[in-house]
Design a protein around this motif. Structure first.
Motif, PDB file in Angstrom:
ATOM      1  N   SER A 130       1.081  -1.220   0.100  1.00 23.19           N
ATOM      2  CA  SER A 130       0.346  -0.342  -0.269  1.00 23.19           C
ATOM      3  C   SER A 130       0.730   1.276   0.407  1.00 23.19           C
ATOM      4  CB  SER A 130      -0.824  -0.531   0.793  1.00 23.19           C
ATOM      5  OG  SER A 130      -0.067   0.186   2.537  1.00 23.19           O
ATOM      6  N   GLU A 131       1.919   1.389   0.322  1.00 24.26           N
ATOM      7  CA  GLU A 131       2.797   2.612   0.747  1.00 24.26           C
ATOM      8  C   GLU A 131       3.512   2.396  -0.602  1.00 24.26           C
ATOM      9  OE1 GLU A 131       4.579   5.667   3.105  1.00 24.26           O
ATOM     10  OE2 GLU A 131       2.649   4.321   3.315  1.00 24.26           O
ATOM     11  N   LEU A 175       2.364   1.388  -3.871  1.00 23.27           N
ATOM     12  CA  LEU A 175       1.634   2.574  -4.474  1.00 23.27           C
ATOM     13  C   LEU A 175       1.257   3.978  -3.998  1.00 23.27           C
ATOM     14  CD1 LEU A 175      -1.312  -0.453  -4.262  1.00 23.27           C
ATOM     15  CD2 LEU A 175      -0.059   0.440  -5.994  1.00 23.27           C
ATOM     16  N   ARG A 176       1.012   4.036  -2.876  1.00 27.24           N
ATOM     17  CA  ARG A 176       1.000   6.291  -2.377  1.00 27.24           C
ATOM     18  C   ARG A 176       1.572   6.394  -2.921  1.00 27.24           C
ATOM     19  NH1 ARG A 176       2.275   9.128   1.485  1.00 27.24           N
ATOM     20  NH2 ARG A 176       3.501   8.171   2.317  1.00 27.24           N
ATOM     21  N   LYS A 221       4.259   5.584  -5.573  1.00 27.43           N
ATOM     22  CA  LYS A 221       4.631   5.315  -7.261  1.00 27.43           C
ATOM     23  C   LYS A 221       3.223   6.830  -7.583  1.00 27.43           C
ATOM     24  CE  LYS A 221       5.633   1.212  -8.334  1.00 27.43           C
ATOM     25  NZ  LYS A 221       4.797  -0.387  -9.293  1.00 27.43           N
ATOM     26  N   GLU A 222       1.511   7.143  -6.294  1.00 26.51           N
ATOM     27  CA  GLU A 222       0.699   8.194  -6.940  1.00 26.51           C
ATOM     28  C   GLU A 222       1.800   9.668  -6.848  1.00 26.51           C
ATOM     29  OE1 GLU A 222      -2.288   7.755  -8.347  1.00 26.51           O
ATOM     30  OE2 GLU A 222      -1.644   6.105  -8.737  1.00 26.51           O
ATOM     31  N   MET A 223       2.334   9.462  -5.890  1.00 22.10           N
ATOM     32  CA  MET A 223       2.541  11.306  -5.646  1.00 22.10           C
ATOM     33  C   MET A 223       4.234  11.068  -6.776  1.00 22.10           C
ATOM     34  SD  MET A 223       3.791  11.120  -1.357  1.00 22.10           S
ATOM     35  CE  MET A 223       4.919  12.828  -1.578  1.00 22.10           C
ATOM     36  N   LYS A 245       3.716  10.239  -9.530  1.00 18.03           N
ATOM     37  CA  LYS A 245       3.072  10.976 -11.133  1.00 18.03           C
ATOM     38  C   LYS A 245       2.980  12.445 -11.182  1.00 18.03           C
ATOM     39  CE  LYS A 245       0.245   7.094 -11.625  1.00 18.03           C
ATOM     40  NZ  LYS A 245      -1.601   7.195 -11.806  1.00 18.03           N
ATOM     41  N   GLU A 246       3.433  12.962 -10.015  1.00 21.13           N
ATOM     42  CA  GLU A 246       2.706  15.049  -9.501  1.00 21.13           C
ATOM     43  C   GLU A 246       4.681  15.272 -10.215  1.00 21.13           C
ATOM     44  OE1 GLU A 246       1.927  15.630  -5.717  1.00 21.13           O
ATOM     45  OE2 GLU A 246       0.178  14.114  -5.837  1.00 21.13           O
ATOM     46  N   ASN A 301       5.922  14.832 -12.542  1.00 24.57           N
ATOM     47  CA  ASN A 301       5.832  14.978 -14.703  1.00 24.57           C
ATOM     48  C   ASN A 301       7.123  14.311 -15.126  1.00 24.57           C
ATOM     49  OD1 ASN A 301       2.441  15.798 -14.411  1.00 24.57           O
ATOM     50  ND2 ASN A 301       3.530  17.358 -14.000  1.00 24.57           N
ATOM     51  N   SER A 360      10.357   6.295 -11.258  1.00 26.50           N
ATOM     52  CA  SER A 360       9.808   5.035 -10.674  1.00 26.50           C
ATOM     53  C   SER A 360       9.840   4.619  -9.502  1.00 26.50           C
ATOM     54  CB  SER A 360      10.321   4.359 -11.414  1.00 26.50           C
ATOM     55  OG  SER A 360      11.361   4.043 -11.951  1.00 26.50           O
TER      56      SER A 360
END
Length: 210
Positions: free
Chosen positions: A155-156, A158-159, A161-163, A165-166, A168, A172
């Motif tokens: 879960s960490e 995934l969290r 990985k979402e961050m 993306k910011e 740009n 990875s």
């Protein structure tokens, strides 16, 4: 693939002027002074003493260079953050780290190591933002992943990985544990890509006609 277990210490340098000639390929490891950078290098290379580890964060005061053959080098950059050292020395380390990242032309990728329990601190983000601005690919390596059970670890991941993306950019994220030997294949694969390891594979000769 590159055999990272054959890595050998090449030199230590206080600044880029003392480094090997700026050619070939380099991948740099950077992170806060307590992120487990030296342990990750030792785990990757399966050598207990390649990179010096210490219970006192901030002992990496120089740019340490490790040779993996064919003009490919791993770079251990000075740690940043919590090191209990005089301010003047901190500023000197920061200068050598910044200078390397800005001026080293053979730098092909940046590994930013972060304790999975304390990821994406301001200095980590600043470093990643800088790399993205100069089109340098980044792998955010979440170290000490053994501190979490499997579910929490995923879960960490995934969290973060979402961050990522910011930013740009080419950022990875992977988990890693020196203690449990987690994440070594993923780290090695990323390094192989940045080192253009396929270039090192001899071409298969075509069967000659009689």
């Amino acid at each position: 693939m590159i055999n990272y277990t054959k890595a050998s210490f090449l030199t230590s340098a206080p600044d880029i002027r003392r480094l090997p000639i700026d050619s070939g390929y380099e991948v740099a490891f950077a992170g806060r002074s307590n992120a487990g950078k030296s342990s990750a290098l030792n785990t990757l290379t399966d050598q207990t003493g390649l990179a010096r580890t210490s219970k006192t964060p901030g002992r990496t005061q120089l740019i340490n260079v490790f040779d993996v053959g064919n003009e490919r080098r791993l770079i251990d950059l000075p740690g940043y953050g919590f090191a209990k050292v005089p301010l003047a020395m901190k500023l000197k380390w920061q200068k050598s780290l910044t200078e390397y990242l800005q001026k080293r032309n053979c730098l092909k990728g940046l590994i930013v190591l972060m304790d999975i329990r304390h990821p994406m601190k301001d200095l980590d983000k600043d470093l990643i933002h800088w790399a993205v601005e100069v089109d340098l690919p980044v792998l955010a390596l979440l170290t000490k992943a053994d501190k979490y059970k499997s579910g929490k670890r995923k879960s960490e991941l995934l969290r973060i990985k979402e961050m990522a993306k910011e930013f740009n950019g080419d950022v990875s994220v992977e988990t890693f544990s020196s203690l449990k030997k987690l994440g070594i294949p993923q780290l090695s694969k990323k390094l192989d890509i940045w080192f253009d390891a396929e270039e090192l594979i001899p071409p298969v000769p075509e069967d000659s006609e009689l």
